[in-house]
Design a protein around this motif. Structure first.
Motif, short mmCIF file in Angstrom:
data_model
loop_
_atom_site.label_atom_id
_atom_site.label_comp_id
_atom_site.label_asym_id
_atom_site.label_seq_id
_atom_site.Cartn_x
_atom_site.Cartn_y
_atom_site.Cartn_z
N LEU A 271 6.15 24.41 -9.75
CA LEU A 271 7.20 24.31 -8.67
C LEU A 271 6.30 23.40 -7.72
O LEU A 271 7.11 22.41 -7.19
CB LEU A 271 7.46 25.73 -8.16
CG LEU A 271 8.53 26.71 -8.66
CD1 LEU A 271 8.52 27.90 -8.20
CD2 LEU A 271 9.73 25.78 -8.35
N GLN A 272 4.96 23.65 -7.31
CA GLN A 272 4.38 22.90 -6.60
C GLN A 272 4.25 21.40 -6.94
O GLN A 272 4.33 20.38 -6.21
CB GLN A 272 3.08 23.52 -6.28
CG GLN A 272 3.15 24.72 -5.19
CD GLN A 272 1.73 25.18 -4.96
OE1 GLN A 272 0.98 24.96 -5.83
NE2 GLN A 272 1.62 25.89 -3.89
N PRO A 305 11.41 32.02 -5.59
CA PRO A 305 10.73 30.33 -5.88
C PRO A 305 10.88 29.35 -4.66
O PRO A 305 10.02 28.86 -4.24
CB PRO A 305 11.33 29.98 -7.21
CG PRO A 305 11.72 31.05 -7.76
CD PRO A 305 11.90 32.26 -6.84
N ARG A 306 12.12 29.64 -4.19
CA ARG A 306 12.48 28.56 -3.14
C ARG A 306 11.72 28.98 -1.73
O ARG A 306 11.17 28.16 -1.07
CB ARG A 306 13.91 28.38 -2.98
CG ARG A 306 14.70 27.65 -3.97
CD ARG A 306 16.06 27.37 -3.87
NE ARG A 306 16.70 26.55 -4.85
CZ ARG A 306 17.28 27.03 -6.20
NH1 ARG A 306 16.85 28.35 -6.35
NH2 ARG A 306 17.57 26.29 -6.87
N LEU A 311 7.20 28.24 1.95
CA LEU A 311 5.82 28.97 2.57
C LEU A 311 4.57 28.08 2.35
O LEU A 311 3.52 27.97 3.23
CB LEU A 311 5.72 30.41 2.00
CG LEU A 311 6.69 31.50 2.52
CD1 LEU A 311 6.51 32.70 1.85
CD2 LEU A 311 6.32 31.67 4.22
N SER A 312 4.75 27.56 1.16
CA SER A 312 3.52 26.50 0.80
C SER A 312 3.75 25.24 1.40
O SER A 312 2.61 24.52 0.94
CB SER A 312 3.21 26.60 -0.76
OG SER A 312 4.42 26.08 -1.35
#
Length: 314
Positions: A271-272, A305-306, A311-312
């Motif tokens: 994801l990142q 996930p979203r 948050l990241s």
């Protein structure tokens, strides 16, 4: 697949090497809690190490190397009863003044210490670091120390001479050193308890048990497979109950719980990276749909996930 290599790659270890410390006479120096894992290697002379929160003190001599795995203040000293100077001041002065770039304390140059740190991604504690003891010492008198000496000698050369690219070279050598220390610690736990694991519950304890290690390799090689405990046990040649018991004893969780944790760690990394759709990530890590992945993701990490991406900072 190599589970230790997989985890180190996933958590994104980043190495840094600080200026060397020269000391002599009566001296003591206090260091702030490291953000990640700290390494200390005594290249000449001797000193004592004390870590905040531990009653155990570690005498270190030339050739000794240790990892500090907790975020705790620590002290290096000729005598731990002496008042300690602030390491941040000494190292800042070394960086700001002309000279060899080495921090100094006390009188004379009897002692030379190398230090550095390893920063990890946010999942490192659950996947690896929590299972390590607070201090791992590799004594100079152990055969294992010879494995580390080449990397440490090269790091010392880069720190002392500062040729072009010294920082980058030292950082890569420090990562080599970290892998060697983890290998040696794993070998030590295998020798101490080959079927029960000598470390606290976690990856290294699992890798110290040959049955669990084989199961971990299978899970890491095929994370998207629809594993059952019976299938996994058959793949490593033991009964379902034997695998479940040894896995739980070594890792503190069952095989399928570990698989879920590993799948979500892989999904979070992908994801990142930002180059795959949520649907394709779900398929790659063993979930049949976005909603199935989202449910597992929220159960493990506490957010969808979203929301995790938001948050990241992505």
């Amino acid at each position: 697949m190599d589970p230790l290599e997989d985890v180190l790659a996933l958590v994104g270890v980043r190495s840094s090497v600080s200026a060397g410390l020269v000391a002599g006479g009566d001296w003591a120096m206090s260091f702030p809690p490291p953000a990640g894992v700290k390494f200390v290697a005594v290249r000449a002379g001797s000193c004592h190490l004390a870590v905040q929160g531990s009653d155990q003190h570690h005498p270190l001599t030339a050739g000794d190397c240790c990892l500090l795995t907790r975020r705790a203040r620590f002290t290096l000293a000729s005598d731990l009863s002496l008042p300690a100077a602030d390491a941040r001041t000494a190292f800042a002065q070394a960086r700001s003044t002309a000279g060899d770039g080495l921090a100094r304390t006390g009188t004379g140059e009897d002692v030379f210490v190398l230090g550095g740190s390893f920063d990890f991604g946010e999942r490192a504690h659950a996947l690896l670091l929590d299972a390590l003891p607070p201090v791992i010492v590799v004594p100079a008198t152990s055969p294992a120390a010879h494995t580390l000496d080449w990397a440490l000698a090269q790091i010392e050369h880069e720190v002392r001479t500062q040729p072009l690219g010294a920082g980058l070279v030292a950082e890569h050598l420090a990562t080599v050193m970290l892998i060697h220390v983890l290998r040696l610690h794993l070998a030590r736990t295998r020798a101490q308890a080959p079927t029960t694991g000598g470390a606290g519950p976690g990856l290294l304890a699992g890798l110290s048990d040959p049955v669990v290690a084989a199961a971990l390799r299978a899970l890491h090689t095929h994370p998207a497979r629809s594993w059952t405990v019976a299938d996994l046990a058959a793949s490593v040649g033991v009964s379902r109950s034997t695998l479940a018991a040894r896995f739980s004893r070594s890792l503190g969780q069952g095989p399928l719980e570990y698989l879920t944790q590993w799948r979500i760690a892989l999904a979070a990394q992908q994801l990142q990276a930002g180059d795959r759709t949520l649907a394709s990530i779900a398929t790659a890590v063993g979930y049949g749909s976005e909603s199935a992945l989202s449910t597992a993701f929220k159960r493990v990490l506490g957010s969808s996930p979203r929301a995790y991406l938001a948050l990241s900072g992505r």
